[in-house]
Design a protein around this motif. Structure first.
Motif, PDB file in Angstrom:
ATOM      1  N   LEU A  22       8.912 -41.988  -3.526  1.00 19.17           N
ATOM      2  CA  LEU A  22       9.407 -40.621  -3.414  1.00 19.17           C
ATOM      3  C   LEU A  22       8.229 -39.654  -3.341  1.00 19.17           C
ATOM      4  O   LEU A  22       7.344 -39.672  -4.192  1.00 19.17           O
ATOM      5  N   SER A  23       8.219 -38.811  -2.307  1.00 21.80           N
ATOM      6  CA  SER A  23       7.153 -37.823  -2.166  1.00 21.80           C
ATOM      7  C   SER A  23       7.593 -36.489  -2.774  1.00 21.80           C
ATOM      8  O   SER A  23       8.761 -36.305  -3.114  1.00 21.80           O
ATOM      9  N   LYS A  24       6.663 -35.569  -2.880  1.00 18.88           N
ATOM     10  CA  LYS A  24       6.953 -34.264  -3.485  1.00 18.88           C
ATOM     11  C   LYS A  24       7.990 -33.466  -2.705  1.00 18.88           C
ATOM     12  O   LYS A  24       8.708 -32.654  -3.278  1.00 18.88           O
ATOM     13  N   ASP A  25       8.078 -33.715  -1.391  1.00 19.10           N
ATOM     14  CA  ASP A  25       9.037 -32.967  -0.573  1.00 19.10           C
ATOM     15  C   ASP A  25      10.421 -33.612  -0.538  1.00 19.10           C
ATOM     16  O   ASP A  25      11.305 -33.173   0.192  1.00 19.10           O
ATOM     17  N   GLY A  26      10.630 -34.674  -1.339  1.00 19.63           N
ATOM     18  CA  GLY A  26      11.936 -35.319  -1.425  1.00 19.63           C
ATOM     19  C   GLY A  26      12.160 -36.432  -0.424  1.00 19.63           C
ATOM     20  O   GLY A  26      13.218 -37.053  -0.412  1.00 19.63           O
ATOM     21  N   CYS A  27      11.169 -36.694   0.431  1.00 20.08           N
ATOM     22  CA  CYS A  27      11.273 -37.796   1.387  1.00 20.08           C
ATOM     23  C   CYS A  27      10.912 -39.108   0.704  1.00 20.08           C
ATOM     24  O   CYS A  27      10.171 -39.127  -0.274  1.00 20.08           O
ATOM     25  N   PHE A  28      11.443 -40.195   1.228  1.00 19.24           N
ATOM     26  CA  PHE A  28      11.069 -41.519   0.765  1.00 19.24           C
ATOM     27  C   PHE A  28      10.253 -42.206   1.837  1.00 19.24           C
ATOM     28  O   PHE A  28      10.615 -42.178   3.012  1.00 19.24           O
ATOM     29  N   GLN A  29       9.151 -42.821   1.450  1.00 15.19           N
ATOM     30  CA  GLN A  29       8.398 -43.700   2.338  1.00 15.19           C
ATOM     31  C   GLN A  29       8.848 -45.106   1.996  1.00 15.19           C
ATOM     32  O   GLN A  29       8.756 -45.527   0.842  1.00 15.19           O
TER      33      GLN A  29
END
Length: 160
Positions: free
Chosen positions: A70-77
């Motif tokens: 989970l990234s800070k912008d709410g996206c998942f890698q």
């Protein structure tokens, strides 16, 4: 669930999702109250079902792990054999898939249909290619063991 059981599960579900869907079907809603911070981490992919898998794909579908960061912008890698980014959509637990390819790449959406975050998760993906909708259902586990009833949920989702 042992790796051979996972293969058996995939083979038994070939009949569940046969053929390709010519028109988009309504998808089940994403799970209510999805919590990305609890979903992130490593998952074993214990079962796959879809309307595009064929018996000749058996050799390609060995058990593997998928890590969701989970990234800070709410996206998942998603990091595994197929890496891509899951961009949050309007509803929590629903995502647009960014494969990082050309703009004409097929549109794909995915959603977490159910999860207890500690033992299992069910994900459903739909990719549009031409006039076809390609469906894929993933059964994820934090370990090789699943709680009772999880396999039944996976099968029911495949039949829906």
């Amino acid at each position: 669930m042992r790796p051979l059981c996972g293969l058996w599960l995939w083979l038994s579900l070939l009949e569940v999702l046969q053929g390709q869907t010519p028109t988009p079907l309504p998808l089940p809603s994403p799970m209510q109250g999805f919590q990305g911070n609890q979903f992130q981490g490593e998952w074993f992919v214990l079962g796959l079902a879809g309307n595009s898998f064929r018996p000749e794909h058996r050799a390609l579908l060995n058990p593997f792990t998928a890590t969701f960061e989970l990234s800070k912008d709410g996206c998942f890698q998603r990091c595994d054999t197929w890496s891509y980014v899951l961009i949050p959509a309007a509803q929590p637990g629903q995502f647009t898939v960014d494969h990082g390819r050309e703009p004409e790449a097929d549109r794909e959406e995915t959603r977490v249909v159910n999860s207890d975050y500690t033992q299992f998760a069910l994900m459903l993906s739909r990719r549009h290619t031409g006039s076809l909708a390609i469906l894929r259902i993933s059964l994820l586990g934090r370990s090789w063991f699943l709680p009772p009833g999880t396999l039944d949920q996976f099968i029911c989702l495949g039949r829906a």
